[in-house]
Design a protein around this motif. Sequence first.
Motif, short mmCIF file in Angstrom:
data_model
loop_
_atom_site.label_atom_id
_atom_site.label_comp_id
_atom_site.label_asym_id
_atom_site.label_seq_id
_atom_site.Cartn_x
_atom_site.Cartn_y
_atom_site.Cartn_z
N PHE A 36 48.57 70.36 58.55
CA PHE A 36 47.43 69.77 59.28
C PHE A 36 47.58 68.25 59.39
CE2 PHE A 36 43.69 70.42 61.42
CZ PHE A 36 42.59 69.76 60.91
N GLY A 37 48.81 67.81 59.61
CA GLY A 37 49.05 66.40 59.83
C GLY A 37 49.09 65.55 58.57
N ASP A 38 48.89 66.17 57.39
CA ASP A 38 48.90 65.39 56.15
C ASP A 38 49.83 66.08 55.16
OD1 ASP A 38 46.21 63.91 54.12
OD2 ASP A 38 48.40 63.78 53.99
N GLN A 41 51.45 65.05 52.56
CA GLN A 41 51.31 64.74 51.13
C GLN A 41 50.21 65.59 50.50
OE1 GLN A 41 52.35 63.17 47.64
NE2 GLN A 41 53.38 62.70 49.52
N PHE A 42 49.10 65.74 51.20
CA PHE A 42 47.98 66.53 50.67
C PHE A 42 48.42 67.96 50.48
CE2 PHE A 42 43.65 67.50 49.77
CZ PHE A 42 43.40 68.74 50.31
N ARG A 92 50.84 68.29 47.46
CA ARG A 92 50.19 68.26 46.13
C ARG A 92 49.43 69.56 45.87
NH1 ARG A 92 52.27 63.98 43.10
NH2 ARG A 92 53.07 62.58 44.69
N ASP A 133 58.11 66.43 50.37
CA ASP A 133 58.13 65.14 49.67
C ASP A 133 59.36 65.09 48.76
OD1 ASP A 133 57.74 62.76 48.36
OD2 ASP A 133 55.71 63.22 47.69
N ALA A 159 46.12 61.85 46.45
CA ALA A 159 46.34 62.70 47.63
C ALA A 159 45.13 63.59 47.90
CB ALA A 159 47.59 63.56 47.44
N TYR A 160 44.54 64.16 46.84
CA TYR A 160 43.37 65.02 47.04
C TYR A 160 42.21 64.22 47.62
CZ TYR A 160 45.67 68.54 44.12
OH TYR A 160 46.54 69.45 43.59
N GLY A 194 43.03 63.20 51.35
CA GLY A 194 42.97 64.29 52.31
C GLY A 194 41.58 64.84 52.50
N ARG A 197 38.84 62.33 54.03
CA ARG A 197 39.08 62.17 55.48
C ARG A 197 38.40 63.28 56.27
NH1 ARG A 197 45.25 62.30 57.72
NH2 ARG A 197 44.80 61.81 59.89
N ARG A 216 45.21 66.39 65.01
CA ARG A 216 45.85 66.34 63.68
C ARG A 216 47.13 67.14 63.67
NH1 ARG A 216 42.69 65.21 58.79
NH2 ARG A 216 44.46 66.11 57.70
N ASP A 256 47.78 62.67 63.36
CA ASP A 256 48.58 62.91 62.16
C ASP A 256 49.31 61.63 61.72
OD1 ASP A 256 51.75 63.89 63.42
OD2 ASP A 256 50.02 63.32 64.62
N ASP A 260 47.75 58.48 56.43
CA ASP A 260 48.63 59.42 55.74
C ASP A 260 48.44 59.23 54.23
OD1 ASP A 260 52.08 60.35 56.40
OD2 ASP A 260 50.66 61.10 54.93
N SER A 261 48.22 60.31 53.51
CA SER A 261 47.94 60.22 52.07
C SER A 261 49.13 59.63 51.30
CB SER A 261 47.63 61.60 51.50
OG SER A 261 46.47 62.13 52.09
N LYS A 262 50.34 59.76 51.86
CA LYS A 262 51.48 59.24 51.10
C LYS A 262 51.46 57.72 51.04
CE LYS A 262 55.08 58.97 54.62
NZ LYS A 262 55.87 59.80 55.46
N ILE A 289 50.19 56.62 47.74
CA ILE A 289 51.05 56.85 46.57
C ILE A 289 52.30 56.00 46.63
CG2 ILE A 289 52.33 58.62 45.32
CD1 ILE A 289 50.35 60.64 46.64
N TYR A 290 52.92 55.94 47.79
CA TYR A 290 54.23 55.28 47.91
C TYR A 290 54.16 53.97 48.67
CZ TYR A 290 55.80 59.94 46.63
OH TYR A 290 55.99 61.13 45.99
#
Lengths: 304, 253
Positions: free
Chosen positions: A68-70, A72-73, A76, A114, B49-50, B53, B56, B170, B208, B212-214, B217-218
């Motif tokens: 769904f475009g994410d 990383q989520f 995890r 990832d 990340a939780y 995501g 959002r 998305r 998308d 971005d959740s990454k 983190i990064y």
Amino acid sequence: MKKVIKFFLSGYLLVALLGTMQWFFWNGIKIGEGEDVQVIWEGTRSEKPDLSIVPKAPTVFAVKALTFGDDQFYFRKTAFDIQNAGDTFGRTTSLQDYDYSELYKWWMILDGLDPVSNFVPPLVSYYFGSSQKPERDLPYVIDYLEQHADRNPARKWWWYSQAIYHSKHKLKDLDRSLLLAEKLADIPADAGAPLWVRQMPAFILEARGDLNEACEIIVNIIRDNKNIKPGEMNFMMYFIKERISAMAEEKKNNPNFKIDPRCNAIIEADKKAKAEQEAAEKGNVKNDLEKDEKDQDSKKEVKI
Amino acid sequence: MLTTIKYILITALRDKLFIGLFIAMFIVFGLSVFLGSTALVEEDGAIDAYIGGSSRLVLAIGLIVFVCFHVRTAFDNKEIELLLSRPISRTSFVFSYWMGFAVIATIFVVCLSIAMFLFLNVSGYGLFYWSAGLLMESYLFIAFALFASLILRSAVSSVMLCFGFYVMCRMMGFFLYIVDQPHLFKGYFGDIIEKLLIFVSAILPRLDLYADSKWLIYNAVNDTSHHWFIWQTLIYVPFLLVMAVIDFKRKQF
């Protein structure tokens, strides 16, 4: 007749009828007992969700859609699911009951989402690597750890060493261990890895009985590395003088056996030094004994 | 314009949007921290990340529903006609309405970002870019929600259309991935579908690439796509608002 239909449709009877139908829909309809029971309707009571241990891995297409475009989520969330796979809803599942071929697909999917994260490799090495059936399951673990480290050997070299551990000590596969050790030793010099990383092929070769190659690796490390710490140098000297030397002694009668001249020189020099030390110690003991005798004689003379 | 913006904020307070969304965000925050802390390793990454995501999604759903129902209710209660009876052009009306909703979205995003900065182990640089991406995304789907609620008569239809738009945008990366698989498009219908997908990907924005959740983190340092959301928003929001203005000017009251 109209009154009957009206009464029926008045509500209360209808509710009772529908409620009864719902109960039978849930509980099922069975006629008879024991072996002669005839099931007319199974009932939804017995329909339970399929709590499989490792769910079937999706295709690449499905993963792309499910993120769904994410990415990383989804990574995890899925890694969390794999971490808890088989142990949900109060269950505890033995690792030997897991389908490691399916798990391997999940690990590769997660790595695709990832490749930088260190979530999956520890899970694979320290948890899934403890399967009660190593011969069947550990090849998947080793394959994954190797492929994960291949993506970035400079940063992921630790997982090579984990793969070597599983391969050498659990599977006793020295050939595979040697291939992995050579990959580990080839990581860039600026990776910040300790010296044992370069020494690893020597340990595997020693276990295989290839003493010449093992010794050659250690000698080359000593030659090519400056500023080796005293502890490391002591260990490498011990490796050559004690471990290699002991095994070489057993094989010396084999006409095909040969050892690197540099190693041989170190071993011979060590033997000579030990012999001289022994001789010196014997000489000291003899002198001490003679001295004691003289002292005893002089004391006797005094008494007399 | 300021009056309209104040009016929007008052209606948001009246409809308990702030309370509702803040409670939802709080629940999401707590659940994410709880679930993330059970990870074997990289607990902080999992929590980030939780939260990234799920918050959002909560923000998108909450604001879309609010915008669509607010506009439709305003039409039904003749509030729109009352507002237009003032010396305000329809163009100014649409833009000020959007600004009002954008202020609400900004309040939520800023509060969320501050909470994440204070309570989570997240890099400042990555959080800044992620928050900016979330803000731009909010502006975009608010503009679409406003557009949808102005052109459609039913609030439910508007909400459904907005959700469909959000999901499509998305998943735009996935559709482009499919277009690159020639073996999937065989025959006459395959050609039509391929061209349709290319057309859809050309006109819809790439959500998308937003938030971005990454990045949490990064960091976003090595990721080149974190600049695209700015340009996408600068193009698409005026595009949607102009279309909304064109339709609104044709409306007869």
